[in-house]
Design a protein around this motif. Structure first.
Motif, short mmCIF file in Angstrom:
data_model
loop_
_atom_site.label_atom_id
_atom_site.label_comp_id
_atom_site.label_asym_id
_atom_site.label_seq_id
_atom_site.Cartn_x
_atom_site.Cartn_y
_atom_site.Cartn_z
N ARG A 110 -6.38 1.69 -5.41
CA ARG A 110 -7.26 1.15 -4.42
C ARG A 110 -6.33 0.31 -3.58
O ARG A 110 -6.46 0.70 -2.13
CB ARG A 110 -8.27 0.32 -4.94
CG ARG A 110 -9.14 -0.38 -3.65
CD ARG A 110 -10.13 -1.20 -4.56
NE ARG A 110 -9.41 -2.57 -4.79
CZ ARG A 110 -9.04 -3.63 -4.09
NH1 ARG A 110 -9.34 -3.52 -2.94
NH2 ARG A 110 -8.63 -4.59 -4.82
N LEU A 111 -5.30 -0.44 -4.00
CA LEU A 111 -4.50 -1.01 -2.98
C LEU A 111 -3.65 -0.29 -2.33
O LEU A 111 -3.14 -0.64 -1.00
CB LEU A 111 -3.61 -2.09 -3.79
CG LEU A 111 -4.60 -3.09 -4.55
CD1 LEU A 111 -3.72 -4.05 -5.48
CD2 LEU A 111 -5.18 -4.30 -3.35
N LYS A 112 -3.15 0.97 -2.91
CA LYS A 112 -2.06 1.93 -2.25
C LYS A 112 -2.98 2.31 -0.83
O LYS A 112 -2.47 2.64 0.26
CB LYS A 112 -1.83 3.11 -3.08
CG LYS A 112 -0.72 2.59 -4.07
CD LYS A 112 -0.33 3.94 -4.89
CE LYS A 112 0.80 3.40 -5.89
NZ LYS A 112 1.25 4.61 -6.51
N LYS A 113 -4.38 2.64 -1.07
CA LYS A 113 -5.23 3.27 -0.18
C LYS A 113 -5.20 2.14 0.96
O LYS A 113 -5.43 2.53 2.01
CB LYS A 113 -6.31 3.58 -0.55
CG LYS A 113 -6.35 5.03 -1.63
CD LYS A 113 -7.73 5.35 -2.00
CE LYS A 113 -8.07 6.61 -2.67
NZ LYS A 113 -9.18 6.96 -3.32
N GLU A 114 -5.66 0.96 0.81
CA GLU A 114 -5.59 -0.20 1.43
C GLU A 114 -4.35 -0.31 2.53
O GLU A 114 -4.56 -0.46 3.73
CB GLU A 114 -5.86 -1.45 0.79
CG GLU A 114 -7.16 -1.47 0.36
CD GLU A 114 -8.28 -1.97 1.22
OE1 GLU A 114 -8.32 -1.89 2.50
OE2 GLU A 114 -9.56 -1.94 0.59
N LEU A 115 -3.28 -0.24 1.63
CA LEU A 115 -2.13 -0.15 2.49
C LEU A 115 -1.80 0.90 3.47
O LEU A 115 -1.35 0.55 4.79
CB LEU A 115 -0.64 -0.20 1.22
CG LEU A 115 0.62 -0.33 2.02
CD1 LEU A 115 0.72 -1.52 2.60
CD2 LEU A 115 1.65 -0.06 1.09
N ALA A 116 -2.21 2.17 3.09
CA ALA A 116 -2.04 3.27 4.00
C ALA A 116 -3.17 3.13 5.36
O ALA A 116 -2.69 3.26 6.26
CB ALA A 116 -2.50 4.63 3.36
N THR A 117 -4.33 2.38 5.10
CA THR A 117 -5.14 2.14 6.22
C THR A 117 -4.59 0.99 6.96
O THR A 117 -4.60 0.95 8.29
CB THR A 117 -6.44 1.46 5.75
OG1 THR A 117 -7.17 2.63 4.74
CG2 THR A 117 -7.51 1.33 6.91
N LEU A 118 -3.88 0.00 6.39
CA LEU A 118 -3.21 -0.95 7.28
C LEU A 118 -1.96 -0.54 8.10
O LEU A 118 -1.80 -1.11 9.29
CB LEU A 118 -2.89 -2.05 6.11
CG LEU A 118 -3.80 -2.94 5.57
CD1 LEU A 118 -3.27 -4.08 4.48
CD2 LEU A 118 -4.75 -3.86 6.76
#
Length: 301
Positions: A110-118
């Motif tokens: 989930r945090l990897k996906k958040e990073l990609a969004t950021l």
């Protein structure tokens, strides 16, 4: 016979027991190896998870630093506020990441996906910042050109002003009256030239107003100042003054003339009623607020 059978039976039991022990030992050895191998693999997997988590933390830190850097390079307050908001979100997710176990694959994903969004949001901001920087550079160029044109216009205006002032000065000088042929003749009571002071009864001051077609015509007042050797002015009254260069100064005598632009002779008379000492005297002539002529003369005892 029975004893032999009994011994054989005992031998068979012993053999079976040895075989069983060997098989059990092999099973234990295989199980031990399997468990050790599994532990080794699990340890390597956990180490991999830890490394991935550390790498993810580094990426979050790097993104936060990028936001910080762009905040200082942008002059737009609204955009700085947006960058600060996104940076705060990065910091919040980083804190979450630090509290998550490396083996929690769901949260790490989930945090990897958040990073990609950021990162995607960051790219949008970078595009806006680049656009603003290009606009700012263009504005700087336009400002420089405008300042240059303004300076050129100011220089040109100053030059034109100087030329105008010079032209006005030349016109003023050209239009100024000029007293020429100035003569101061001391005479006696019979109107004859007197050489000795004690016989002088009058000063006859004569001159010509030169021809000047650029000078204003009409009625003009001509003032004459007779200055003694001690720089005092011969006057009939200290109230006899006229304006010159911002102050009132005394005059000895004045005369109103009608000037038409042509040469005009002028004669003025000063009755000597005061004591005169020998020495160098001077006559100054004024008209239209200007000194238009000067003549020195000497009296002998």
């Amino acid at each position: 016979m029975d004893t032999e059978k009994k011994e054989n039976k005992e031998v068979n039991k012993l053999s079976l027991l040895i075989v069983a022990v060997i098989v059990l030992a092999l099973i234990i050895a295989v199980a031990g190896y399997y468990i050790y191998h599994q532990k080794q693999e699990m340890g390597a997997l956990i180490e991999t998870f830890d490394l991935e988590k550390e790498a993810l933390e580094d990426e979050y830190n790097e993104l936060s630093l990028q936001y910080e850097g762009y905040k200082f390079s942008v002059g737009n307050d609204s955009l700085v506020a947006l960058l600060s908001t996104e940076q705060a979100k990065v910091q919040r997710l980083l804190e979450e990441l630090r509290t998550v176990k490396a083996t929690n694959a769901k949260e790490i994903t989930r945090l990897k996906k958040e990073l990609a969004t950021l990162r995607k949001i960051m790219r949008n901001y970078v595009a806006q910042i680049d656009s603003l920087n290009r606009e700012n550079e263009q504005l700087k160029v336009e400002k420089t050109e405008a300042v240059k044109k303004y300076q050129q216009a100011t220089t040109q205006a100053a030059s034109l002003k100087k030329e105008k002032e010079k032209l006005t000065e030349r016109v003023t000088l050209a239009s100024r009256l000029d007293a020429t042929g100035i003569q101061v003749t001391p005479v006696n009571s019979r109107g004859k030239l007197a050489k000795r002071i004690k016989r002088m009864q009058q000063f006859v001051v004569s001159f010509r107003i030169a021809k000047n077609i650029t000078a204003p015509v009409g009625e003009k007042t001509v003032y004459v100042r007779i200055m003694k050797p001690d720089d005092d002015i011969l006057v009939k009254s200290r109230a006899d003054v006229f304006p010159f260069e911002g102050k009132d100064i005394n005059y000895s005598m004045k005369k109103v003339i009608e000037y038409e632009g042509e040469e005009l002779p002028v004669t003025m008379y000063w009755d000597i009623e005061e004591f005169l000492s020998p020495g160098d005297y001077r006559v100054d002539i004024f008209a239209d607020g200007n000194l238009i002529g000067r003549k020195k003369f000497t009296l002998e005892d």
